[in-house]
Design a protein around this motif. Sequence first.
Motif: not given
Length: 278
Positions: A19-20, A25-26, A55-57, A276-278
């Motif tokens: 999904d990322v 997305l980051t 994949g999340i920083k 995603k919301k941001a």
Amino acid sequence: MIIDGKAFAANLRESLAKDVQDHALTPGLAVILVGDDPASHVYVRNKITACEKTGIKSFEFKMPADSSKDDIAKVINDLNNDPHVHGILMQLPLPDHLSAAQEDLVQMIAPHKDVDGLTTVNAGKLILGHNDGLVPCTPQGSLMLIKSIKENLSGLHAVVIGRSNLFGKPMGQLLLGENCTVTQCHSRTKDLDKVCAQADIVVAAVGRPQMVKADWVKDGAIVIDVGINRTEDGKLVGDVDYEGVKDKAGAITPVPGGVGPMTIACLMKNTIEAAKKA
Ligand code: NAP
């Protein structure tokens, strides 16, 4: 059936990583760790490793044990305003001298970054049935495991043992949202064994090793063991007497390898949702 939370969480993490990538997305997760508690350091390490794999920083803020409420408030405030940070997790519990300040500090986290779902805004949204809030990770993961066994829970009797803000209360609300009839039990509940024996779903989150015995459980019930307890000989056990209950339950989570891995996977899920919301 033994519910394999480890495998379920691995699948979930894999689909989150995809999904990322698909959404380019980051997502950013900031973890605040105050003090030297060894268990908290291990939990934070595990969370950061899971972030990297998904994949999340991650942004780690290690603060000394003697940090003041104001020191921590300043970090929270900076993170609330940092556009690269989509989720803020303050590892609990805070050191003893901050216990009176803990709730105030939790409430300083911006609700849209509150990936633990502990602010009054997110707790309120859960109670009111608004589905745009961030839901606490362990109950969210527990519900996923229950629904992996039975998709439609409507009309089932669920007994939740424990009423903490972190787990018991949100778990009860989630099951109510699935149209279960929910009985919320706690330390003052009378005849707990008999109440449990009526349940189609038993969720135990007490912190008492192997408290739920085979004769507390109805034949075929789904049993979710949230407890994490260390015995004197160093073994990790849940709140359910697993060996006794496993042949009676229709499905049961082991400890370790049941609910625990779902907590981290749902933290990743909440962070990605917030990004995603941001
Ligand atoms: P908590 O805040 O200490 O709450 C414990 C709850 O159990 C309270 O509501 C308490 O009732 C109730 N209780 C205590 N003794 C009881 C008894 N004899 N009979 C019935 N109820 C009793 O704990 P928590 O944060 O909810 O965590 C509960 C357990 O889950 C712990 O073992 C914790 O380590 C584990 N946990 C695991 C994960 C995970 O990722 N797997 C995440 C969170 C928690 P009162 O309200 O009346 O005091």
